[in-house]
Design an enzyme around this catalytic site. Structure first.
Site, PDB file in Angstrom:
ATOM      1  CE1 TYR A   1     -58.842  40.270 154.584  1.00  0.00           C
ATOM      2  CE2 TYR A   1     -61.139  40.139 153.894  1.00  0.00           C
ATOM      3  CZ  TYR A   1     -59.882  39.579 153.968  1.00  0.00           C
ATOM      4  OH  TYR A   1     -59.662  38.335 153.455  1.00  0.00           O
TER       5      TYR A   1
ATOM      6  CE  LYS B   1     -57.149  39.946 151.601  1.00  0.00           C
ATOM      7  NZ  LYS B   1     -55.849  39.294 151.300  1.00  0.00           N
TER       8      LYS B   1
END
Length: 304
Positions: free
Chosen positions: A164, A168
């Site tokens: 993640y 991001k």
């Protein structure tokens, strides 16, 4: 008249949580909205038309215009269908809000290739796919806005979220390059890092030092607080705002800096490894980021 009167906005992951709040507010501000959500579970499993249809129905019931779309942004053809639905239903596309996401949180040594790929596909590839699909329309009409959702997990770092965090932070790099490449066509690209309690953040573990307090603080931050900034960035009022990174913490809006040099040290003739150990690193050490830093260290205070 609302700030988005006459605009057409596509919001991904808009069936629930932050995406739903953005879709509802954009419609309230006058936009026609494509509500995209395949209705998958938190890790990307399954699928359900209910969330997208419900949000679109709520917009129409309130007097707005909305079209549900059930495609996955990880699929280039699916992402293109979001933009095509906007053009077919409402005649144009003015903004895309890239909010869709899943989580496959695993501590690093337990993260599988599948966990890595699934998260990268939805977040980073998903932003690429929808943005790429919208760009020809933006270029032709000489205007367009992209709002990408990043995270402090990428900007600062977080435990158990290598996939993640990488996605991001990758989104930030993507947004910056789009902003530079497409500015000549009147296209803007910005990022928002949201602090809000949602289905995704509900997976944060509450064990460990300070974790329970961090979760409790996050639970007090409603998803509806994120929507106004997203709606603004989609509007003509933000015509001069591009290539920026924002965060929202309840009633607080934060502007993030980009990475910049903190300190430099030059030595005539260059360095040996031992000289780096003896001279350079001791000079740099006062400005080191702490090795265990997470967003709670950067934002230790309660937002208003």
């Amino acid at each position: 008249m609302g700030i988005l009167e006459g605009k057409v906005v596509a919001v991904t992951g808009a069936g629930r949580g932050i995406g739903r709040e953005i879709a509802l507010l954009c419609a309230k501000e006058g936009a026609s909205v494509v509500v995209n959500d395949p209705g998958v579970g938190g890790e990307g499993e399954g699928g359900d038309s209910g969330p997208a249809e419900t949000t679109a129905g709520d917009i129409r019931e309130a007097g707005g215009k909305a079209q549900a779309n059930l495609a996955s942004v990880a699929d280039p053809a699916g992402a293109a269908s979001i933009v095509e639905d906007a053009v077919q239903a409402f005649g144009r596309i003015d903004a895309v809000v890239n909010n869709a996401g899943i989580l496959r949180d695993r501590i690093w040594h337990k993260m599988s290739h599948e966990d890595w790929q699934a998260v990268i596909d939805v977040h980073l590839h998903g932003c690429f796919n929808t943005s790429k699909a919208a760009t020809p329309y933006f270029k032709e009409q000489g205007s367009g806005a992209l709002v990408h959702f990043t995270s402090t997990s990428g900007l600062i770092g977080n435990i158990g979220q290598a996939n993640y965090s990488a996605a991001k932070l990758g989104i930030v790099g993507l947004s910056q390059s789009i902003a530079l490449d497409a500015s000549r066509y009147g296209v803007r690209s910005n990022c928002i890092a949201p602090f809000a309690w949602s289905r995704m953040t509900a997976s944060i573990p509450t064990s460990g030092e300070g974790a329970e307090e961090r979760v409790k603080r996050l639970q007090s931050m409603g998803a509806e607080k994120i929507a106004p900034l997203a709606a603004y960035l989609c509007s003509d009022a933000a015509h001069a705002v591009t290539n920026q990174i924002f965060a929202v913490r309840r009633n607080e809006i934060v502007l993030f800096s980009k990475p910049r040099p903190v300190r430099s040290f030059a030595k005539d003739g260059g360095w040996t490894p031992q000289e780096i150990a003896d001279i350079a690193m001791p000079a740099f050490e006062p400005d080191f980021a702490r090795g265990d830093e997470v967003s709670a260290h950067v934002f230790p205070y309660d937002p208003i």
